[in-house]
Design a protein around this motif. Structure first.
Motif, mmCIF file in Angstrom:
data_model
loop_
_atom_site.group_PDB
_atom_site.id
_atom_site.type_symbol
_atom_site.label_atom_id
_atom_site.label_comp_id
_atom_site.label_asym_id
_atom_site.label_seq_id
_atom_site.Cartn_x
_atom_site.Cartn_y
_atom_site.Cartn_z
ATOM 1 N N ILE A 89 -17.571 3.948 -4.018
ATOM 2 C CA ILE A 89 -18.211 2.831 -3.303
ATOM 3 C C ILE A 89 -17.488 2.673 -1.968
ATOM 4 C CG2 ILE A 89 -18.583 0.325 -3.260
ATOM 5 C CD1 ILE A 89 -18.970 0.374 -6.269
ATOM 6 N N LEU A 90 -18.266 2.594 -0.905
ATOM 7 C CA LEU A 90 -17.711 2.428 0.437
ATOM 8 C C LEU A 90 -18.045 1.037 0.959
ATOM 9 C CD1 LEU A 90 -16.516 3.746 3.116
ATOM 10 C CD2 LEU A 90 -18.918 4.088 3.769
ATOM 11 N N ILE A 91 -17.016 0.329 1.424
ATOM 12 C CA ILE A 91 -17.281 -0.887 2.190
ATOM 13 C C ILE A 91 -17.463 -0.388 3.609
ATOM 14 C CG2 ILE A 91 -16.429 -3.174 2.901
ATOM 15 C CD1 ILE A 91 -14.884 -1.503 -0.096
ATOM 16 N N GLY A 92 -18.705 -0.113 3.962
ATOM 17 C CA GLY A 92 -19.011 0.477 5.265
ATOM 18 C C GLY A 92 -18.965 -0.597 6.348
ATOM 19 N N ASP A 93 -18.623 -0.169 7.574
ATOM 20 C CA ASP A 93 -18.706 -1.135 8.673
ATOM 21 C C ASP A 93 -20.173 -1.382 9.034
ATOM 22 O OD1 ASP A 93 -19.174 1.291 9.907
ATOM 23 O OD2 ASP A 93 -17.748 0.993 11.538
ATOM 24 N N SER A 94 -21.084 -0.663 8.358
ATOM 25 C CA SER A 94 -22.510 -0.979 8.486
ATOM 26 C C SER A 94 -22.777 -2.414 8.045
ATOM 27 C CB SER A 94 -23.355 -0.014 7.653
ATOM 28 O OG SER A 94 -22.908 0.014 6.311
ATOM 29 N N THR A 95 -21.823 -3.047 7.347
ATOM 30 C CA THR A 95 -22.000 -4.457 6.989
ATOM 31 C C THR A 95 -22.198 -5.310 8.247
ATOM 32 O OG1 THR A 95 -21.192 -6.283 5.639
ATOM 33 C CG2 THR A 95 -19.535 -5.107 6.920
ATOM 34 N N VAL A 135 -12.577 1.881 2.141
ATOM 35 C CA VAL A 135 -13.056 0.961 3.190
ATOM 36 C C VAL A 135 -13.092 1.670 4.541
ATOM 37 C CG1 VAL A 135 -10.751 -0.029 3.734
ATOM 38 C CG2 VAL A 135 -12.808 -1.392 4.131
ATOM 39 N N ASP A 136 -14.076 1.311 5.343
ATOM 40 C CA ASP A 136 -14.172 1.810 6.723
ATOM 41 C C ASP A 136 -13.147 1.120 7.607
ATOM 42 O OD1 ASP A 136 -16.011 3.782 7.289
ATOM 43 O OD2 ASP A 136 -17.705 2.397 7.461
ATOM 44 N N MET A 137 -12.477 1.876 8.464
ATOM 45 C CA MET A 137 -11.644 1.262 9.499
ATOM 46 C C MET A 137 -12.559 0.859 10.654
ATOM 47 S SD MET A 137 -8.053 3.151 9.506
ATOM 48 C CE MET A 137 -7.420 1.636 10.221
ATOM 49 N N ALA A 156 -12.863 11.422 6.164
ATOM 50 C CA ALA A 156 -13.272 11.553 7.571
ATOM 51 C C ALA A 156 -14.791 11.406 7.680
ATOM 52 C CB ALA A 156 -12.836 12.908 8.101
ATOM 53 N N HIS A 157 -15.278 11.129 8.871
ATOM 54 C CA HIS A 157 -16.720 10.927 9.122
ATOM 55 C C HIS A 157 -17.033 11.621 10.449
ATOM 56 C CE1 HIS A 157 -20.202 7.725 9.303
ATOM 57 N NE2 HIS A 157 -20.540 8.814 9.990
ATOM 58 N N VAL A 158 -17.867 12.665 10.403
ATOM 59 C CA VAL A 158 -18.210 13.416 11.620
ATOM 60 C C VAL A 158 -19.740 13.522 11.757
ATOM 61 C CG1 VAL A 158 -16.050 14.764 11.439
ATOM 62 C CG2 VAL A 158 -18.181 15.731 10.548
ATOM 63 N N LEU A 210 -22.470 4.933 -2.755
ATOM 64 C CA LEU A 210 -23.277 3.943 -2.032
ATOM 65 C C LEU A 210 -22.324 2.961 -1.346
ATOM 66 C CD1 LEU A 210 -26.056 3.010 -4.653
ATOM 67 C CD2 LEU A 210 -26.463 4.086 -2.419
ATOM 68 N N THR A 211 -22.871 2.181 -0.437
ATOM 69 C CA THR A 211 -22.084 1.110 0.166
ATOM 70 C C THR A 211 -22.194 -0.152 -0.672
ATOM 71 O OG1 THR A 211 -23.984 0.376 1.451
ATOM 72 C CG2 THR A 211 -22.480 1.929 2.521
ATOM 73 N N ALA A 212 -21.171 -1.000 -0.579
ATOM 74 C CA ALA A 212 -21.275 -2.375 -1.115
ATOM 75 C C ALA A 212 -20.373 -3.236 -0.255
ATOM 76 C CB ALA A 212 -20.844 -2.450 -2.565
ATOM 77 N N VAL A 245 -9.016 4.908 3.183
ATOM 78 C CA VAL A 245 -9.818 4.435 4.317
ATOM 79 C C VAL A 245 -10.724 5.565 4.827
ATOM 80 C CG1 VAL A 245 -8.065 2.768 5.051
ATOM 81 C CG2 VAL A 245 -8.061 5.069 6.054
ATOM 82 N N LYS A 246 -11.796 5.167 5.491
ATOM 83 C CA LYS A 246 -12.649 6.144 6.190
ATOM 84 C C LYS A 246 -12.516 5.878 7.684
ATOM 85 C CE LYS A 246 -17.395 6.046 6.163
ATOM 86 N NZ LYS A 246 -17.755 5.848 7.589
ATOM 87 N N LEU A 247 -12.444 6.969 8.442
ATOM 88 C CA LEU A 247 -12.455 6.807 9.901
ATOM 89 C C LEU A 247 -13.391 7.829 10.532
ATOM 90 C CD1 LEU A 247 -10.496 9.273 11.066
ATOM 91 C CD2 LEU A 247 -8.691 7.684 10.433
HETATM 92 O O1 KIV Z 1 -20.781 2.198 7.483
HETATM 93 C C1 KIV Z 1 -21.385 2.860 6.626
HETATM 94 O O2 KIV Z 1 -22.118 2.311 5.826
HETATM 95 C C2 KIV Z 1 -21.182 4.317 6.621
HETATM 96 C C3 KIV Z 1 -22.002 5.209 5.805
HETATM 97 C C4 KIV Z 1 -21.521 6.571 5.643
HETATM 98 C C5 KIV Z 1 -23.121 4.859 5.036
HETATM 99 O O3 KIV Z 1 -20.325 4.764 7.297
#
Ligand code: KIV
Length: 275
Positions: A45-51, A87-89, A141-143, A27-29, A117-119
């Motif tokens: 846990i992902l710190i998504g840039d959806s924040t 964490v998201d870049m 990675a995120h595609v 999940l994101t937090a 990191v996620k990109l």
């Molecule tokens: O930014 C985000 O929350 C994401 C997801 C995969 C949920 O990239």
């Protein structure tokens, strides 16, 4: 042993080893109180840039900065001890060159304590992934539907609906695997394609609007808690109603303040004799 039951923090190699044996729950937090509550249940846990959208009420994810993401990431790492934290870049922090990506990723890792990191990106960003992984930074990675590409995609639309588009997304995922990504988030793609990618890759796929056959699932926490307003995306599900709990608590508090029943002397200083 299941990564879920172990006492130490889940590592990136352990997430990779989940492929084919145990599902990854993610999940994101963005903030410590939520991260603290999620930690014991999750593997990732992902710190998504959806924040940007969820936490800052911005229209898209494009304007959040490295500094802001690092601050959120550091809070989540401090508040957790079990889940692997990634964490998201942010947009613009890695697309220019592998060297730019390394400088920003290293500062996010060093400044927060995240494990990687996620990109967003496939074939086009595979050199960047290789550059980061070879220098000690794990990459998720995120595609598929990549929110940072919203202006290219013409909005947030499901991807991979015809065979040529599906082929491109499969190639994106394969290129990221070959470049050393430890996993791939598959967002907003057709279910058969998500299944096909999951079968084709040796690294775990983590779905969001993808397929039950993915090796793991991720959602935005506010969507499962009823904290995203009345509308939630098709791929999400409300597992609880924290929104109602917060609303009721705020109503009771405001009523008590207005009626003069809160605070009582129990909440005041210098009133009761010392025992
Ligand atoms: O930014 C985000 O929350 C994401 C997801 C995969 C949920 O990239």
């Amino acid at each position: 042993m299941s990564v879920h039951n172990q006492t130490q923090r889940v590592t990136v190699p352990q997430l990779m080893a989940c492929k084919g044996s145990q599902k990854i729950a993610a999940l994101t937090a963005y903030i410590a109180p939520i991260a603290r509550l999620l930690d014991e249940s999750l593997d990732l846990i992902l710190i998504g840039d959806s924040t940007a959208m969820v936490g800052y009420a911005l229209p898209d994810t494009l304007s959040i900065s490295v500094a802001t993401m690092t601050g959120h990431a550091a809070a989540v790492v401090r508040a957790t001890e079990h889940a692997c934290v990634i964490v998201d870049m942010p947009f613009g922090s890695y697309q220019q060159s592998p060297a730019q990506a390394f400088a920003n990723a290293a500062s996010m890792v060093a400044g927060s304590g995240v494990a990687g990191v996620k990109l967003e990106g496939g074939v086009a960003l595979s050199d960047t992934t290789r550059f980061l992984v070879d220098r000690g930074i794990p990459v998720l990675a995120h595609v598929g539907l990549m929110p940072q590409y919203m202006n290219v995609m013409g909005g947030f639309k499901a991807q991979g609906m015809d065979e040529s588009a599906a082929q491109r997304i499969l190639q994106d995922a394969q290129a990221q695997e070959a470049a050393g990504a430890f996993g791939v988030v598959l967002e907003g793609i057709s279910e058969p394609l998500a299944r096909r990618i999951t079968e084709a890759l040796k690294i775990p796929t983590i779905g969001i609007g993808a397929s039950p056959q993915c090796d793991g699932q991720i959602l935005v926490t506010e969507d499962i808690l009823g904290l995203s307003g009345d509308r939630i995306p098709k791929f999400a599900y409300r597992f609880g109603d924290a929104g109602q709990v917060i609303r009721e608590a705020a109503q009771q508090y405001a009523k008590a303040v207005r009626e003069g029943t809160f605070p009582t002397l129990d909440q005041c200083f210098g009133v009761h004799p010392k025992k």
